[in-house]
Design a protein around this motif. Sequence first.
Motif, mmCIF file in Angstrom:
data_model
loop_
_atom_site.group_PDB
_atom_site.id
_atom_site.type_symbol
_atom_site.label_atom_id
_atom_site.label_comp_id
_atom_site.label_asym_id
_atom_site.label_seq_id
_atom_site.Cartn_x
_atom_site.Cartn_y
_atom_site.Cartn_z
ATOM 1 N N LYS A 27 14.594 14.092 11.616
ATOM 2 C CA LYS A 27 13.585 14.517 10.609
ATOM 3 C C LYS A 27 13.481 16.080 10.353
ATOM 4 O O LYS A 27 13.839 16.790 11.428
ATOM 5 N N ARG A 28 12.729 16.410 9.497
ATOM 6 C CA ARG A 28 12.478 17.990 9.319
ATOM 7 C C ARG A 28 11.052 18.071 8.711
ATOM 8 O O ARG A 28 10.406 17.142 8.114
ATOM 9 N N LYS A 29 10.282 19.100 9.218
ATOM 10 C CA LYS A 29 8.828 19.205 8.586
ATOM 11 C C LYS A 29 8.979 19.973 7.446
ATOM 12 O O LYS A 29 9.673 21.028 7.099
ATOM 13 N N LEU A 44 14.808 16.043 1.188
ATOM 14 C CA LEU A 44 13.833 15.525 2.100
ATOM 15 C C LEU A 44 13.125 14.789 1.267
ATOM 16 O O LEU A 44 12.734 14.863 0.004
ATOM 17 N N LEU A 55 4.411 18.192 7.019
ATOM 18 C CA LEU A 55 4.544 16.625 6.960
ATOM 19 C C LEU A 55 6.416 16.277 7.377
ATOM 20 O O LEU A 55 7.075 16.998 7.564
ATOM 21 N N LYS A 56 6.114 15.255 8.331
ATOM 22 C CA LYS A 56 7.636 14.894 8.806
ATOM 23 C C LYS A 56 8.407 14.186 7.709
ATOM 24 O O LYS A 56 7.867 12.957 7.278
ATOM 25 N N ALA A 57 9.460 14.660 7.317
ATOM 26 C CA ALA A 57 10.277 14.329 6.212
ATOM 27 C C ALA A 57 11.605 13.449 6.598
ATOM 28 O O ALA A 57 12.272 14.201 7.461
ATOM 29 N N ARG A 58 12.345 12.568 6.058
ATOM 30 C CA ARG A 58 13.318 12.134 6.382
ATOM 31 C C ARG A 58 14.313 13.082 5.366
ATOM 32 O O ARG A 58 14.279 13.444 4.389
ATOM 33 N N ARG A 59 15.813 12.750 5.995
ATOM 34 C CA ARG A 59 16.615 13.903 5.431
ATOM 35 C C ARG A 59 17.794 12.797 4.574
ATOM 36 O O ARG A 59 17.978 11.681 5.045
ATOM 37 N N LEU A 83 9.715 11.375 1.600
ATOM 38 C CA LEU A 83 8.667 10.654 2.469
ATOM 39 C C LEU A 83 8.739 9.358 2.396
ATOM 40 O O LEU A 83 8.834 8.714 1.068
#
Length: 219
Positions: A114-116, A139, A120-124, A141
Amino acid sequence: MLRHLIFIVLFPVALYAQKRVPFTGKLVYKITIADTAFAELVPTSYMTILTNDTVTRIENETDQLGKQALIKHMELNKSYLLIETPIDNFAIKTDLNKVEESDSKYTFKKKHFKRKIAGLKARRLEVNHPDFKEPKEYLYLKKYSPKYLNNFLDFPGLPVLFYIITVDGVYKYELQNLEEYLPEKDLFGVPSDYKKVDFAEFLEIILQYEQNGPPEKED
């Protein structure tokens, strides 16, 4: 020309979206040109999305085009595009049930880790499109539906970093802030000083303005 005003917020529209955790609140995206060589020529702008999970208001403002807002009722599948022009303020109405869903040329595959973004932590996702020179990283959510945007409705969540292809180039949209609350209901109505017209009527008004200039003011 004034008719170009309407194309900033009217992305391709699909007729429904997958259900996720309901979201009410505000999303703010920063918009920049993806090609850094033109960054100084194209100023940064912002898109604000307000929603009560039934109606969504998408606001844009640029120096060239002024203010625009798209108010979309997601259950009735109808919308009004609010724009300010030298002629008048207009609310252009659209029945989205009559709008054909455009075939998406975007393809994607999920990436690990994941990346912030905006705290927020987001999926790629790795996303391809015929107009991309190489794949781009998006990215999203997972817990929120992509329905609050009018694009990427087959994606597995709400995009928070994405790219839009336009005739002027590729634009990058990057989430700056996500705030959960219940917006004032007045934000989702058409103001009384806006004239309601359909798209054909609006184009006729603009054509008359371009041919004849502004109407003469009465004494």
